[in-house]
Design a protein around this motif. Sequence first.
Motif, PDB file in Angstrom:
ATOM      1  N   VAL A 124       0.858  -1.175   0.000  1.00 53.77           N
ATOM      2  CA  VAL A 124       0.000   0.000   0.000  1.00 53.77           C
ATOM      3  C   VAL A 124       0.894   1.225   0.000  1.00 53.77           C
ATOM      4  O   VAL A 124       1.779   1.371   0.858  1.00 53.77           O
ATOM      5  N   GLU A 183       2.041   1.333  14.244  1.00 52.91           N
ATOM      6  CA  GLU A 183       1.373   0.905  13.016  1.00 52.91           C
ATOM      7  C   GLU A 183       0.228   1.854  12.707  1.00 52.91           C
ATOM      8  O   GLU A 183      -0.792   1.889  13.402  1.00 52.91           O
ATOM      9  N   GLY A 184       0.380   2.656  11.669  1.00 56.11           N
ATOM     10  CA  GLY A 184      -0.687   3.545  11.215  1.00 56.11           C
ATOM     11  C   GLY A 184      -0.783   4.856  11.969  1.00 56.11           C
ATOM     12  O   GLY A 184      -1.722   5.618  11.720  1.00 56.11           O
ATOM     13  N   ARG A 244       0.075   7.066   2.493  1.00 57.40           N
ATOM     14  CA  ARG A 244      -0.804   8.232   2.396  1.00 57.40           C
ATOM     15  C   ARG A 244      -1.332   8.552   3.794  1.00 57.40           C
ATOM     16  O   ARG A 244      -1.404   7.678   4.660  1.00 57.40           O
ATOM     17  N   LEU A 282      -4.184   9.778   6.503  1.00 63.55           N
ATOM     18  CA  LEU A 282      -5.618   9.667   6.738  1.00 63.55           C
ATOM     19  C   LEU A 282      -6.048  10.881   7.563  1.00 63.55           C
ATOM     20  O   LEU A 282      -6.117  10.846   8.797  1.00 63.55           O
ATOM     21  N   ALA A 338       1.860  -0.009   3.700  1.00 58.26           N
ATOM     22  CA  ALA A 338       2.316  -1.390   3.899  1.00 58.26           C
ATOM     23  C   ALA A 338       3.391  -1.682   2.854  1.00 58.26           C
ATOM     24  O   ALA A 338       3.179  -1.462   1.667  1.00 58.26           O
ATOM     25  N   LYS A 353      -2.449  10.241  11.556  1.00 58.09           N
ATOM     26  CA  LYS A 353      -2.729   8.882  11.096  1.00 58.09           C
ATOM     27  C   LYS A 353      -2.309   8.726   9.632  1.00 58.09           C
ATOM     28  O   LYS A 353      -2.418   9.672   8.844  1.00 58.09           O
ATOM     29  N   PHE A 354      -1.849   7.530   9.312  1.00 56.17           N
ATOM     30  CA  PHE A 354      -1.438   7.263   7.935  1.00 56.17           C
ATOM     31  C   PHE A 354      -1.738   5.801   7.611  1.00 56.17           C
ATOM     32  O   PHE A 354      -2.064   4.997   8.481  1.00 56.17           O
ATOM     33  N   GLU A 355      -1.577   5.482   6.360  1.00 60.21           N
ATOM     34  CA  GLU A 355      -1.802   4.115   5.846  1.00 60.21           C
ATOM     35  C   GLU A 355      -0.650   3.766   4.918  1.00 60.21           C
ATOM     36  O   GLU A 355      -0.357   4.502   3.981  1.00 60.21           O
TER      37      GLU A 355
END
Length: 1250
Positions: A943, A998-999, A946, A948, A974, A970-972
Amino acid sequence: MAGKTPKKSSSYGVKIQQLVEEIPEGCSTPDFEQKPVTLALQEGKNAIFKAVVCGDPRPEVRWQCSKGDLSDSSKYQISSAPDSKEHVLQINKLTGEDTDVYRCTAVNTYGEAVCSARLTVIEVGFRKKRKRHQEPQEDLKQELMDLRMMLKKRAPPSGPEKKVDVQQVWQLLMTADRKDYERLCIKYGIVDFRGMLRKLQQMRKEREGRLAQYLNSVSNLRHIRVTKDGIATFDLELDLKDPESKIYLYKDSEKVSYNSGSQSKYSRQQLGNRHHFLIHDLCPEDAGIYQVKVEDADVFSTELEASDIPPSVLVPLAEARCKEHGDAAFECVLSKPCPSATWNFQHQPLQRSDRYEVSVSPDGLTHRLVVRGARFSDTGTYSLSTGLHSSSAWLVVEAGKDKGLLSTSADQHVQGRKGGTEGRPAIYDQGRDATPSPRSRRKPGTSDVSEEVRGHFFQGLTDTEARLGEDAVLSCTLSRDLGPGAWFKDGVQLSTQDGLVIEQDGLVRRLLIAHVQGAQAGRYTFAVGNQQSEATLTVKDPPVIAPEVIDGLKEPLVVKAGKLLAVKIPFQSRLPVQATWWKDGAQVDGGRGGGAQVALSDGFTRLCLPSASRKDRGQYSVTLRSKGGSVQAELTLQVIDKPQPPQGPLEVQECRGAGVCLRWRPPRDDGGRPVERYVVDRQQAGRSTWLKVAEPPADSLTFTDAHVEKGRKYTFRVRAVTSEGAGEALESEEVLVAPEALPGPPSAPAILSASSRGITMAWTAPRGLSRAHILGYLIDKRKKGSNTWTAVTEQPVPERKWTVADLRHDCQYEFRVTVLGPSGPGQPGPPSEAVFARDPMSPPGPVRDLQVTDTSHTSITLRWAPPDTQDGDEAQGYVVELRDSDSLQWSPCHLGTVPATTYTAKGLRPRGGYFVRVTAVNDGGRSQPTALDTLVQAAPAAVSPRFLLGSSAKNSLMVRAGDTVRVPVKFEAAPMPEVTWLKDGLPLPKRIVTSTTEGLTQLLIPVASISDSGLYTVRLRSLQRKEATHNFRLKVAAYPLAPGPICLQENVPGTVTAEWEPSPDEAGDTPLYYTVLTRSSGHGPWREVASRVHTNRFTLLGVLPGHEYYFRVVAKNELGASEPSDTSQPWCLPRQQARGMAKAPGPREPNRSQKPWFLVGLRPHLLPQGCECCMSCAVRGWPRPQVTWFKDDQSLEGNPAVYSTNVLGVCSLVIPSVTPEDSGQYKVVAENTLGQAVSTTTLIVTETSS
């Protein structure tokens, strides 16, 4: 006359006998350049046999048949031209009696040559039926019975049963693999298996003494096998003491002769000590036992099974002719049944339909094809292929009386004779027309002759391929003589001056190109009349591997495990080459890891195995491919290693009075070397040392240890030993040696069948008990899930098989068996598998819609749909299996079955590649597995990074100095990206803390100070170098300072204007404004009269005379308010006293009308990006003016990015967060009925340097 001496012919199937001892120079014995071919024709047709005979002096040719002479001139016509080598036998109006073998004999002074061909007449149509109706009914029944018997015995008679020599069987067993002992004993009726092993051991000792006279060693025996080319081969290594020792080959105790070439039936090839024996042209008579002897000593015996011999063609297909819309039949007889035989038309598979009727005789030998309603498009080659052998023949569709496209076979014969051809169109000849070049290839289905052109061309040109330097031939056949025609290449007419040969043979036109070159490839055209036919000539120039390299690779390569192996294949090529290596049909991944490595250099390719292992053994091949073609070389790799442990479990049983009996199975993998012996060790419980107790030979898989003590516990282990050493051990469980008081438990009952009427089961007795010690068996049952066992029978069951009938339908039961001995019942055996008392189910269909729903570093989640109920019964569970990318073994992911249609396979190797399949299961069995076509990798889906950011996220934050600042983002992404925080483009100070999970990434400032203000940047960077950036501005400010003293004055009657000194913080970066409050007395509540005042002046309207007014000013920003600044003295307007008693004049309304004017105008603003901008002004006028804001002469009314206020003439325009696009000229226009006023200002927004 001298005796006849056999001589070899250049044509297969021709027998030549030399009648004299010496032949003068220039003379020769007869021979057949072209022999007659076998035919299968319908009755009523004419059969033509042709033979081309050579010899000096010219031989005399005679035709014969086995049924009688050929003297009837009306039936048989024998002809030959005076100066021609061709001899023709024509049989007119065929009948069923003409089916026979016809022999052609050529004789001259020095010898004779004989060959034969078979004619099969097919009886079809009304003739066959009419013949049937004329026979009596009883004869018809008898004929039907005879026909059935004939169909049952249609296979070629095997002749009298061969009497196998017993000595041959023992020699075969002595050199056979151990896995074949059971099969050979059953085949040859040997029932004493242990006696057979003892006799073989004795024979081996005697054989070693005989072989020691002639041989140093015999090794690497490979039994007979049949290659894909239909050649049987077996080989062995012989280290002869005397190289002149004779090596003989026997078949069924009869000596057969062989040579070193490949032209004879039997041949031998020698490479060093390796001897390869080959059997060519296999037929059913070649089955038997083959023996190799050195002088008089038997060395090696192997057997060729009749089932291993591929089917061959006994009666080939024959040319067929029929009228348009008629039926044509082809028939071919094979030597053995071949279910995989396929029919082809023009080299393409023939699909069965109403027009093509395919049938096979009950014995599976005769294959028949009938073409219904033949058309002109059906003309072509039909063939029957068995995989190794094939037979082909032409179908000629003739026109009716009103169509002149084709003539009858007899007319064609006459026309061919007149034109100097061979009695039928040359396209069907067996000479040069059928095979123009030994290596040039024609592509099927590429003829350019359309239906409209068939008026001139019977057979058009076809696309042809030829190798560089070979001969190529392009030919076509005209339907009638239209002249010589003309040849063209790429539109340019050709002639013999171009180095080409142009031939005209009857209706055949040929173009011969000798030693074709690359420039001669192109599009060739033959034109005649107003029609033409085109074809493409392709010249191939593939890479070349030297023959000695190919021969050297035929010998298997042997390497020890862990050693380096490098295979170098040199080649020659004029074009760039790509090399692809394959192992057992799969492409070798030539990466730089620990596996196989592939290299390609100028003139050679190399395969390197840094550390060979057993899994690397197999069949390797390399394909060299260029634009000119491809070539392939094959080799066999054998990797030698220590053996694996024997296959378990290691069975340990106490033999009554004899000790402990051990039983094991041979290793699954012997490491490439035969097992020489086994080593059995024993360990007593409580001790750490192992004691060697025996070394059984390789052919013994049992051992009894009699030196054990009663009442003690022991553990045993067994290791296999080869020439490479001892392998790993197979250990048993701990066993207690104690006398048995009661019978032991039998095996778990095996369910033989289950239905609604009953369940049949069988079991085995405990080991070590004879039938005399067993009085019977007691059977118990219980429902699944219950703990209560109930007896099935009241009396013991004497046999080891029983059917339980008293069961409830559709209930699931378990069964167990107890042995009843003289001392009572023993321990119950293990329960059987749970089984339903219902009729058998059919296996379910395959699962549907198998897909991967999620992956992680250690798991793969699958989902599928249940099988379609139309494909089978309902599935009761599913089995999920995985296969590693570098393995061929499927492994289940769980115990039992999965009830749901989703499953997560866990505990996988991170980033490992796996193949996945799912199988549906019920009581009826398993379905066909459904597998994914692609490799699934155990890794999260990539992923791109980006942020969030929700709707509540702000690009600007303001905090109070001294507070704790926490900013979560917050982010995303992987896999986990690299997170970097910056302040004003530089790394953060050490006192600012960041944390990332994580995130989520977070910024923490324990105690904020003014210096922490600035532009903060958080950057995400993935492993693929993809980035995402988020910026926000942080402002750290304190409460504003109080404004200065307040000054009051009356500029307009009835009003009071308050002016004050600005707050010291007004000059800072933090925007602030003022709030004005008043109260009427010194102790009354304060009332807010003006808010968000951006100037240092405020005018209070409607001041009443005689009232006191106190003023308070407070400075405010986004954080809060400052200390207040109050007036020291109140403001008061004196009341006007009345003079005398004069009556005050009545009230008169003043004229307040005036055009708009700005009491306070706009001022310029210079702000950094992200700050809030507030433009304020004060306007007067009556009627109250309407205010409109403009930016660069564009109205801002309705713009969502700004908002404006108008409170009692104080007008403000607010921009919450300015950007460089907000810079420009701003204007405010106030207008009423009397006029308008304009005030302008400039806003400049500076960009923050990153």
